[in-house]
Design a protein around this motif. Structure first.
Motif, PDB file in Angstrom:
ATOM      1  N   PRO A 130      51.765  31.746  23.368  1.00  0.00           N
ATOM      2  CA  PRO A 130      50.531  31.725  22.685  1.00  0.00           C
ATOM      3  C   PRO A 130      49.378  32.186  24.000  1.00  0.00           C
ATOM      4  O   PRO A 130      49.599  31.959  25.266  1.00  0.00           O
ATOM      5  N   ARG A 131      48.700  33.294  23.699  1.00  0.00           N
ATOM      6  CA  ARG A 131      47.850  33.848  24.717  1.00  0.00           C
ATOM      7  C   ARG A 131      46.639  33.015  25.072  1.00  0.00           C
ATOM      8  O   ARG A 131      46.028  32.456  23.891  1.00  0.00           O
ATOM      9  N   ARG A 132      46.253  32.716  26.071  1.00  0.00           N
ATOM     10  CA  ARG A 132      45.089  31.767  26.495  1.00  0.00           C
ATOM     11  C   ARG A 132      43.950  32.812  26.557  1.00  0.00           C
ATOM     12  O   ARG A 132      43.834  33.877  27.272  1.00  0.00           O
ATOM     13  N   ARG A 133      43.133  32.085  26.147  1.00  0.00           N
ATOM     14  CA  ARG A 133      41.415  32.893  26.062  1.00  0.00           C
ATOM     15  C   ARG A 133      40.992  32.728  27.617  1.00  0.00           C
ATOM     16  O   ARG A 133      40.709  31.826  27.972  1.00  0.00           O
ATOM     17  N   ARG A 134      40.966  33.943  28.061  1.00  0.00           N
ATOM     18  CA  ARG A 134      40.109  34.147  29.340  1.00  0.00           C
ATOM     19  C   ARG A 134      38.671  33.588  29.402  1.00  0.00           C
ATOM     20  O   ARG A 134      37.944  34.274  28.594  1.00  0.00           O
ATOM     21  N   ARG A 135      38.410  32.931  30.168  1.00  0.00           N
ATOM     22  CA  ARG A 135      36.889  32.372  30.331  1.00  0.00           C
ATOM     23  C   ARG A 135      36.182  33.299  31.315  1.00  0.00           C
ATOM     24  O   ARG A 135      36.867  33.633  32.248  1.00  0.00           O
ATOM     25  N   PHE A 136      34.980  33.620  30.940  1.00  0.00           N
ATOM     26  CA  PHE A 136      34.148  34.414  31.831  1.00  0.00           C
ATOM     27  C   PHE A 136      33.856  33.477  33.054  1.00  0.00           C
ATOM     28  O   PHE A 136      33.138  32.798  32.899  1.00  0.00           O
ATOM     29  N   ARG A 137      34.254  33.968  34.513  1.00  0.00           N
ATOM     30  CA  ARG A 137      34.022  33.389  35.535  1.00  0.00           C
ATOM     31  C   ARG A 137      32.655  33.921  36.220  1.00  0.00           C
ATOM     32  O   ARG A 137      32.866  34.996  36.733  1.00  0.00           O
ATOM     33  N   TRP A 138      31.698  33.148  36.024  1.00  0.00           N
ATOM     34  CA  TRP A 138      30.444  33.496  36.553  1.00  0.00           C
ATOM     35  C   TRP A 138      30.693  33.556  38.200  1.00  0.00           C
ATOM     36  O   TRP A 138      29.821  34.314  38.770  1.00  0.00           O
ATOM     37  N   GLY A 139      31.205  32.493  38.934  1.00  0.00           N
ATOM     38  CA  GLY A 139      31.200  32.606  40.151  1.00  0.00           C
ATOM     39  C   GLY A 139      31.697  33.863  40.734  1.00  0.00           C
ATOM     40  O   GLY A 139      31.167  34.490  41.580  1.00  0.00           O
ATOM     41  N   ARG A 140      32.683  34.445  40.295  1.00  0.00           N
ATOM     42  CA  ARG A 140      33.484  35.437  40.778  1.00  0.00           C
ATOM     43  C   ARG A 140      32.421  36.875  40.229  1.00  0.00           C
ATOM     44  O   ARG A 140      32.482  37.766  41.238  1.00  0.00           O
ATOM     45  N   ALA A 141      31.908  36.895  39.342  1.00  0.00           N
ATOM     46  CA  ALA A 141      31.032  37.755  39.051  1.00  0.00           C
ATOM     47  C   ALA A 141      29.862  37.941  39.896  1.00  0.00           C
ATOM     48  O   ALA A 141      29.640  39.030  40.502  1.00  0.00           O
ATOM     49  N   LEU A 146      27.391  40.243  44.566  1.00  0.00           N
ATOM     50  CA  LEU A 146      26.510  40.321  46.010  1.00  0.00           C
ATOM     51  C   LEU A 146      27.217  40.928  46.899  1.00  0.00           C
ATOM     52  O   LEU A 146      26.750  41.563  47.996  1.00  0.00           O
ATOM     53  N   LEU A 147      28.726  40.960  47.032  1.00  0.00           N
ATOM     54  CA  LEU A 147      29.305  42.116  47.759  1.00  0.00           C
ATOM     55  C   LEU A 147      28.821  43.605  47.658  1.00  0.00           C
ATOM     56  O   LEU A 147      28.756  44.235  48.589  1.00  0.00           O
ATOM     57  N   VAL A 148      28.822  43.904  46.493  1.00  0.00           N
ATOM     58  CA  VAL A 148      28.586  45.310  46.110  1.00  0.00           C
ATOM     59  C   VAL A 148      26.877  45.638  46.804  1.00  0.00           C
ATOM     60  O   VAL A 148      26.550  46.559  47.388  1.00  0.00           O
ATOM     61  N   ILE A 149      25.885  44.512  46.659  1.00  0.00           N
ATOM     62  CA  ILE A 149      24.805  44.558  47.064  1.00  0.00           C
ATOM     63  C   ILE A 149      24.573  44.852  48.582  1.00  0.00           C
ATOM     64  O   ILE A 149      23.899  45.337  49.096  1.00  0.00           O
ATOM     65  N   ILE A 150      25.602  43.817  48.973  1.00  0.00           N
ATOM     66  CA  ILE A 150      25.629  43.814  50.770  1.00  0.00           C
ATOM     67  C   ILE A 150      26.061  45.470  51.215  1.00  0.00           C
ATOM     68  O   ILE A 150      25.482  45.711  52.146  1.00  0.00           O
ATOM     69  N   LEU A 151      27.143  45.699  50.563  1.00  0.00           N
ATOM     70  CA  LEU A 151      27.606  46.982  51.009  1.00  0.00           C
ATOM     71  C   LEU A 151      26.511  48.257  50.800  1.00  0.00           C
ATOM     72  O   LEU A 151      26.533  48.992  51.733  1.00  0.00           O
TER      73      LEU A 151
END
Length: 451
Positions: A130-141, A146-151
């Motif tokens: 059974p496939r687990r429904r992936r939860r949207f991870r706000w911390g990773r997003a 932030l990394l894109v903005i810093i670069l």
């Protein structure tokens, strides 16, 4: 009638069974009989094939399948109905091969783990997990954003830093003033027309090309470690010693030796060590004003200078780049001439800094980019100054600096013409206070240099 042959003795191999071909019997007869004359194989009655036995009539194949057995007593498997061969089983299809023949009839094949098309379970197929429904991870997003903005910001800062024009303006000469407290900037406003077309010179009312340029404005900016910064105007006609050239007006140092000699002259006259040098021309000044959307200035009385085609009405209004340039350059129609012009320059710099610091400017990406890009492309700095040093200076000026002028003792006719003489005692106390990173006393803070 012949009797049955006796059983073979033990240990001897039994002879051929009765009724079979035997060369010995054919040629020599049965045991106990006299052998007759030789006969051909076809003449021997024993070699004739037996008469065919009559078999019961066979029933049609369909009837046999329904009865399930024949009359001969032998049990046969039930007859199966033949099915057409279809090479469409995905298990035996080669990878990349296409399905041949008509599409299979019936329901589509089941997913892996279910029964095959015949309804039988396939032991080789495992039921899918059974496939687990992936939860949207706000911390990773948020971390990726932030990394894109810093670069992006880092790349933009490097681009702007490389866009600065740099000169060797801070020479290390023998007997140079030691390091003093705070941070000292020497800002020169040059009348250079470099990079301006003839149409732009006419629009800005610059009066044509004058060569390498002169310093119409000399400002010493002292940024204290604590407290408000201090903006000191140095009159261009100040009569001071110029290293290697005797005494002359201070703007002659720029004309003779450029930024390095001007820095050395200011350090010798003030006793303050210059940490950063910045220079801006006519075109860059007007471009920054236009990029910020204009600056609102208030004049107590109108300024009219027909000789230089300058006309500024009284009252408050927004000045664009060309009008602002006329405002900071005009001195002939002012009562105090160059001293009143320095007061107008300090007023304009204060107003411009507060305009840039407004949220309507730095929260507007397009306007902020135009201001920074115009300012950086029109600045000339020393080799040790970077874009973040300029940003720290702008941030220090956002709350409004203390504006003043060098203490003046009077005017004197010299070999270089009528020159301005500093008040030596008050000027020494003035610059010593700044060297100790202290706030100037009220009696030393003047608009025109006179106490």
């Amino acid at each position: 009638m012949n009797a049955d042959p006796p059983p073979p003795p033990r240990g001897r191999r039994p002879g051929p069974p009765q009724g079979r071909d035997d060369d010995r019997t054919r040629h020599y007869g049965a045991p106990g009989q006299q052998p007759g004359p030789p006969q051909a194989w076809s003449q021997d009655p024993r070699q004739r094939p037996p008469a065919p036995q009559q078999r019961p009539p066979q029933q049609p194949r369909g009837q046999q399948g329904r009865q399930g057995a024949r009359n001969d007593g032998i049990q046969y498997a039930p007859t199966q109905t033949p099915e057409p061969f279809v090479d469409d089983d995905p298990r035996y299809r080669r990878r990349g091969a296409q399905r041949q023949g008509p599409p299979p009839q019936g329901p589509p094949p089941q997913r892996p783990g279910g029964p095959d098309r015949y309804g039988r379970p396939d032991p080789r197929r495992r039921p899918p997990k059974p496939r687990r429904r992936r939860r949207f991870r706000w911390g990773r997003a948020i971390l990726i954003a932030l990394l894109v903005i810093i670069l992006a910001v880092g790349g933009l800062v490097l681009y702007l830093d490389r866009s600065l024009h740099r000169v060797d303006a801070l020479p290390d000469y023998p007997g140079r003033v030691a390091q003093t407290a705070g941070t000292n900037w020497l800002i020169a406003g040059s009348d250079s027309r470099y990079g301006l077309t003839e149409d732009q010179q006419a629009t800005l009312n610059t009066g044509g090309d004058v060569g390498d340029g002169r310093t119409d404005t000399i400002v010493l900016m002292h940024v204290a470690d604590s407290g408000k910064p201090t903006m000191v105007s140095i009159p261009r006609d100040s009569y001071v010693p110029i290293p290697g050239h005797g005494r002359d007006k201070i703007n002659a140092a720029f004309a003779i030796g450029g930024p390095p000699l001007l820095v050395q002259t200011v350090e010798g006259a003030t006793g303050l060590r210059i940490d950063h040098y910045a220079e801006i021309g006519f075109g860059g000044f007007a471009g920054v004003v236009d990029a910020v959307g204009g600056v609102k200035l208030c004049l107590d009385q109108a300024v009219d200078d027909p000789a230089h085609n300058i006309s500024l009405p009284a009252g408050c209004q927004k000045y664009d780049g060309a009008m602002a340039l006329d405002f900071v350059r005009e001195r002939y129609a002012l009562p105090g001439s160059d001293l009143d012009r320095m007061a107008n320059q300090r007023q304009f710099v204060d107003t411009l800094a507060s305009t840039v610091a407004k949220p309507t400017t730095w929260l507007n990406p397009v306007r902020m980019w135009n201001v920074v890009n115009r300012g950086v492309s029109s600045l000339t700095v020393d080799e040790g100054t970077h874009i973040w040093n300029l940003a720290s200076l702008a941030w220090a000026l956002k709350s409004g600096p203390v504006t003043t002028t060098v203490p003046i003792g009077g005017f004197e006719d010299t070999s270089s013409g009528n020159a301005l003489i500093w008040d030596r005692d008050r000027a020494q106390t003035f610059f010593q206070t700044l060297a100790e990173d202290k706030q100037l006393p009220a009696d030393l803070v003047t608009s025109n240099g006179f106490g």
